[in-house]
Design a protein around this motif. Structure first.
Motif, short mmCIF file in Angstrom:
data_model
loop_
_atom_site.label_atom_id
_atom_site.label_comp_id
_atom_site.label_asym_id
_atom_site.label_seq_id
_atom_site.Cartn_x
_atom_site.Cartn_y
_atom_site.Cartn_z
N ILE A 195 13.01 2.16 3.17
CA ILE A 195 11.74 2.29 2.45
C ILE A 195 11.61 1.14 1.45
N GLN A 196 12.67 0.84 0.74
CA GLN A 196 12.65 -0.25 -0.23
C GLN A 196 12.33 -1.57 0.46
N ARG A 197 12.94 -1.81 1.61
CA ARG A 197 12.71 -3.05 2.34
C ARG A 197 11.29 -3.12 2.90
N ILE A 198 10.73 -1.98 3.31
CA ILE A 198 9.34 -1.94 3.77
C ILE A 198 8.41 -2.29 2.62
N GLU A 199 8.62 -1.64 1.48
CA GLU A 199 7.73 -1.84 0.33
C GLU A 199 7.74 -3.27 -0.19
N CYS A 200 8.87 -3.94 -0.13
CA CYS A 200 8.92 -5.32 -0.62
C CYS A 200 8.64 -6.33 0.49
N GLY A 201 8.35 -5.86 1.70
CA GLY A 201 7.94 -6.75 2.78
C GLY A 201 9.06 -7.40 3.54
N GLN B 90 1.37 6.96 -6.59
CA GLN B 90 0.20 7.74 -6.97
C GLN B 90 0.29 9.20 -6.53
N ALA B 91 1.27 9.51 -5.69
CA ALA B 91 1.43 10.88 -5.20
C ALA B 91 1.69 11.81 -6.38
N MET C 247 6.56 10.40 -5.81
CA MET C 247 7.50 10.52 -4.71
C MET C 247 8.51 9.38 -4.79
N SER C 248 9.78 9.71 -4.76
CA SER C 248 10.81 8.66 -4.76
C SER C 248 10.95 8.09 -3.35
N GLN C 249 11.61 6.97 -3.26
CA GLN C 249 11.87 6.38 -1.94
C GLN C 249 12.73 7.33 -1.12
N ARG C 250 13.66 8.01 -1.74
CA ARG C 250 14.52 8.96 -1.04
C ARG C 250 13.70 10.13 -0.47
N ILE C 251 12.77 10.65 -1.25
CA ILE C 251 11.95 11.76 -0.78
C ILE C 251 11.06 11.31 0.37
N LEU C 252 10.49 10.11 0.27
CA LEU C 252 9.68 9.59 1.37
C LEU C 252 10.52 9.45 2.63
N ALA C 253 11.73 8.94 2.50
CA ALA C 253 12.63 8.82 3.65
C ALA C 253 12.92 10.19 4.25
N GLU C 254 13.13 11.19 3.40
CA GLU C 254 13.39 12.55 3.90
C GLU C 254 12.18 13.11 4.64
N LYS D 90 0.84 -1.21 0.00
CA LYS D 90 0.00 0.00 0.00
C LYS D 90 0.88 1.26 0.00
N ILE D 91 1.98 1.23 0.74
CA ILE D 91 2.90 2.37 0.76
C ILE D 91 3.49 2.59 -0.62
N PHE D 92 3.88 1.51 -1.28
CA PHE D 92 4.41 1.60 -2.64
C PHE D 92 3.38 2.25 -3.56
N MET D 93 2.14 1.79 -3.49
CA MET D 93 1.08 2.30 -4.34
C MET D 93 0.84 3.79 -4.07
N LEU D 94 0.75 4.16 -2.80
CA LEU D 94 0.50 5.56 -2.45
C LEU D 94 1.66 6.46 -2.89
#
Length: 83
Positions: free
Chosen positions: A50-56, A24-25, A29-36, A17-21
């Motif tokens: 973030i990458q590890r969260i998105e892939c479970g 869709q932003a 939004m890149s993973q780096r921007i989300l981390a920031e 769901k985080i990946f999808m959101l």
């Protein structure tokens, strides 16, 4: 030793769901921007987390879940839904 995992073997429910959101932003939004954005609210993560969260592959704490919900303007329930 037993490890807590979702039925599909992943360590979290919200990653997809985080990946999808994030994708869709507007603008996307890149993973780096989300981390920031998370770092700005006091959550110490990097783009690799973030990458590890998105892939479970990484667990998500309740504090992180709440911050993610606020960033994406959704509820924690929406992040945890299996739909």
């Amino acid at each position: 030793m037993f490890k807590n995992k979702v039925h599909n073997g992943k360590n979290n429910i919200c990653g997809e769901k985080i990946f999808m959101l994030r994708k869709q932003a507007i603008p996307k939004m890149s993973q780096r921007i989300l981390a920031e954005k998370l770092q700005l609210v006091g959550i110490d993560v990097d783009k690799n987390a973030i990458q590890r969260i998105e892939c479970g592959k990484r667990f998500v704490t309740d504090i992180e879940l709440l911050a993610l919900a606020e960033i994406f303007h959704v509820t924690c329930d929406e992040l945890l839904s299996r739909e």
